[in-house]
Design an enzyme around this catalytic site. Structure first.
Site, mmCIF file in Angstrom:
data_model
loop_
_atom_site.group_PDB
_atom_site.id
_atom_site.type_symbol
_atom_site.label_atom_id
_atom_site.label_comp_id
_atom_site.label_asym_id
_atom_site.label_seq_id
_atom_site.Cartn_x
_atom_site.Cartn_y
_atom_site.Cartn_z
ATOM 1 C CB ALA A 1 -0.888 -0.019 1.236
ATOM 2 C CD GLU B 1 1.729 -5.866 5.428
ATOM 3 O OE1 GLU B 1 2.610 -6.714 5.726
ATOM 4 O OE2 GLU B 1 0.920 -6.026 4.489
ATOM 5 C CD GLU C 1 -2.148 -7.730 2.874
ATOM 6 O OE1 GLU C 1 -1.840 -6.552 2.584
ATOM 7 O OE2 GLU C 1 -2.753 -8.032 3.911
HETATM 8 N N1 CAA Z 1 4.664 3.201 -0.588
HETATM 9 C C1 CAA Z 1 5.078 4.374 -1.112
HETATM 10 N N2 CAA Z 1 6.242 4.514 -1.755
HETATM 11 C C2 CAA Z 1 7.041 3.442 -1.847
HETATM 12 C C3 CAA Z 1 6.673 2.193 -1.328
HETATM 13 C C4 CAA Z 1 5.424 2.080 -0.665
HETATM 14 N N3 CAA Z 1 4.955 0.930 -0.174
HETATM 15 N N4 CAA Z 1 7.671 1.300 -1.567
HETATM 16 C C5 CAA Z 1 8.625 1.995 -2.240
HETATM 17 N N5 CAA Z 1 8.259 3.283 -2.397
HETATM 18 C C6 CAA Z 1 8.988 4.376 -3.053
HETATM 19 C C7 CAA Z 1 10.155 4.830 -2.184
HETATM 20 O O1 CAA Z 1 9.706 5.742 -1.203
HETATM 21 C C8 CAA Z 1 11.068 5.461 -3.212
HETATM 22 O O2 CAA Z 1 10.547 6.732 -3.531
HETATM 23 P P1 CAA Z 1 11.585 7.978 -3.756
HETATM 24 O O3 CAA Z 1 12.435 7.578 -4.940
HETATM 25 O O4 CAA Z 1 10.676 9.125 -4.049
HETATM 26 O O5 CAA Z 1 12.387 8.097 -2.516
HETATM 27 C C9 CAA Z 1 10.833 4.578 -4.433
HETATM 28 O O6 CAA Z 1 9.601 3.894 -4.228
HETATM 29 C C10 CAA Z 1 11.920 3.527 -4.597
HETATM 30 O O7 CAA Z 1 12.005 2.801 -3.374
HETATM 31 P P2 CAA Z 1 13.402 2.509 -2.643
HETATM 32 O O8 CAA Z 1 14.349 3.647 -2.856
HETATM 33 O O9 CAA Z 1 13.082 2.139 -1.229
HETATM 34 O O10 CAA Z 1 13.903 1.253 -3.496
HETATM 35 P P3 CAA Z 1 14.829 0.037 -3.004
HETATM 36 O O11 CAA Z 1 15.122 -0.747 -4.231
HETATM 37 O O12 CAA Z 1 15.949 0.517 -2.163
HETATM 38 O O13 CAA Z 1 13.876 -0.851 -2.026
HETATM 39 C C11 CAA Z 1 11.821 -1.985 -1.401
HETATM 40 C C12 CAA Z 1 12.734 -1.496 -2.560
HETATM 41 C C13 CAA Z 1 12.500 -3.102 -0.632
HETATM 42 C C14 CAA Z 1 10.544 -2.492 -2.059
HETATM 43 C C15 CAA Z 1 11.520 -0.788 -0.470
HETATM 44 O O14 CAA Z 1 11.057 0.305 -1.246
HETATM 45 C C16 CAA Z 1 10.500 -1.066 0.592
HETATM 46 O O15 CAA Z 1 10.798 -1.704 1.592
HETATM 47 N N6 CAA Z 1 9.238 -0.572 0.420
HETATM 48 C C17 CAA Z 1 8.212 -0.620 1.424
HETATM 49 C C18 CAA Z 1 7.648 -2.021 1.584
HETATM 50 C C19 CAA Z 1 6.576 -2.039 2.654
HETATM 51 O O16 CAA Z 1 6.798 -1.717 3.799
HETATM 52 N N7 CAA Z 1 5.365 -2.462 2.259
HETATM 53 C C20 CAA Z 1 4.225 -2.564 3.149
HETATM 54 C C21 CAA Z 1 3.397 -1.316 3.090
HETATM 55 S S1 CAA Z 1 2.087 -1.334 4.273
HETATM 56 C C22 CAA Z 1 0.842 -2.225 3.523
HETATM 57 O O17 CAA Z 1 1.002 -2.767 2.445
HETATM 58 C C23 CAA Z 1 -0.456 -2.296 4.281
HETATM 59 C C24 CAA Z 1 -1.391 -3.376 3.843
HETATM 60 O O18 CAA Z 1 -1.216 -4.531 4.220
HETATM 61 C C25 CAA Z 1 -2.557 -3.085 3.011
#
Ligand code: CAA
Length: 258
Positions: free
Chosen positions: A65, A132, A112
């Site tokens: 998300a 999460e 999911e």
């Molecule tokens: N939401 C918003 N933006 C996101 C995102 C997310 N879930 N995941 C990545 N991005 C964005 C980053 O903020 C970054 O943006 P900027 O370039 O503007 O800074 C861009 O995408 C690239 O991401 P990274 O620089 O982090 O890329 P990476 O290759 O170093 O890492 C990754 C990739 C491992 C996927 C990492 O981005 C990450 O851990 N993302 C978050 C994953 C996460 O926590 N997901 C769960 C969300 S909560 C949820 O999903 C609730 C639910 O159950 C419904």
């Protein structure tokens, strides 16, 4: 039809829907989920389409998300606003087969959403995770429910509590995905799988999907009874007449429009 956050391809009877927010790792926001519902419903209603593929890019299926959109949400924005429920689950109402193809990350809501597909094909670079807890919430789109049903309680608890990602090989070993292909071949292979399904009678594919999903909602006896109704009803359909006649006449069946 043009979408801001999706790309659409047509391959005969197979429609491909690609999540497309490359700058945000395909993070799932309201607009994308509204568009996804619209696209999926459109293909479900289109008699020219038998099978839908849902995928992302080569690098990411979806990283969850959209955290930027969620960060300032209050309880009042989520419960009364029915966050997730309002537009994430349209896919569950789609009656034609939906094959998920995961390359790269499928994390949080991305994992999911993938698990809401009927089955999953993965690239060998796929990574599945439910991180999460690291952003201070539980999963919100079925991660605590579908993941243990897919891979068992111990593996699911491990992934959910530690945020450990599993790779494509472990995902296949545990039953989360059905097949794994090299990343540069996965779309061609998935299209071949989808085309094979698309040659089958779509009405029977829809019944099989309905009956399999019933297995997760009811007892074994009731589930088998449900299946039996479809089986019996099949004898009133052109697909049964064509399929059995083709077998006996030693020819390929033609299920077009069935
Ligand atoms: N939401 C918003 N933006 C996101 C995102 C997310 N879930 N995941 C990545 N991005 C964005 C980053 O903020 C970054 O943006 P900027 O370039 O503007 O800074 C861009 O995408 C690239 O991401 P990274 O620089 O982090 O890329 P990476 O290759 O170093 O890492 C990754 C990739 C491992 C996927 C990492 O981005 C990450 O851990 N993302 C978050 C994953 C996460 O926590 N997901 C769960 C969300 S909560 C949820 O999903 C609730 C639910 O159950 C419904």
């Amino acid at each position: 039809m043009e979408y801001a956050d999706l790309l659409i391809e047509n391959h005969g009877k197979v429609a491909v829907v690609r999540l497309n927010r490359p700058k945000a790792m395909n993070a799932l926001n309201d607009n994308m989920m509204n568009e996804l519902g619209q696209a999926l419903r459109g293909f479900d209603a289109d008699p020219a389409v038998n099978v839908i593929i849902l995928t992302g890019s080569e690098k990411v299926f979806a990283a969850g998300a959209d955290i930027a959109a969620m960060a300032n949400y209050t309880y009042a924005d989520t419960y009364p606003g029915n966050y997730i429920g309002r537009n994430w689950e349209h896919i569950l109402d789609i009656r034609k087969p939906v094959v998920g193809v995961v390359s790269g990350y499928a994390l949080g809501g991305g994992c999911e959403l993938a698990m809401m597909c009927d089955f999953l094909i993965a690239a060998d670079n796929a990574k599945f995770g439910q991180p999460e807890i690291k952003v201070g919430v539980t999963p919100g789109a079925g991660g605590t429910q579908r993941l243990p049903r897919a891979i068992g309680k111990s593996k699911a608890m491990d992934m959910l509590l530690t945020t450990r990602m599993i790779d494509a090989a472990e995902a296949e070993r545990t039953g989360l995905v059905s097949r794994v292909f090299p990343a540069d071949k996965v779309m061609d292979e998935a299209l071949a799988v989808a085309q094979a399904i698309a040659q089958m009678p779509v009405s029977v594919a829809m019944q099989i999907k309905d009956a399999v999903n019933r297995a997760f909602e009811t007892t074994l006896t009731e589930g088998v009874r449900y299946e039996r109704r479809f089986f019996h009803a099949g004898f009133g359909t052109p697909a049964q007449k064509e399929g059995m006649a083709a077998f006996l006449e030693k020819r390929k069946p033609d299920f077009d429009g069935m």
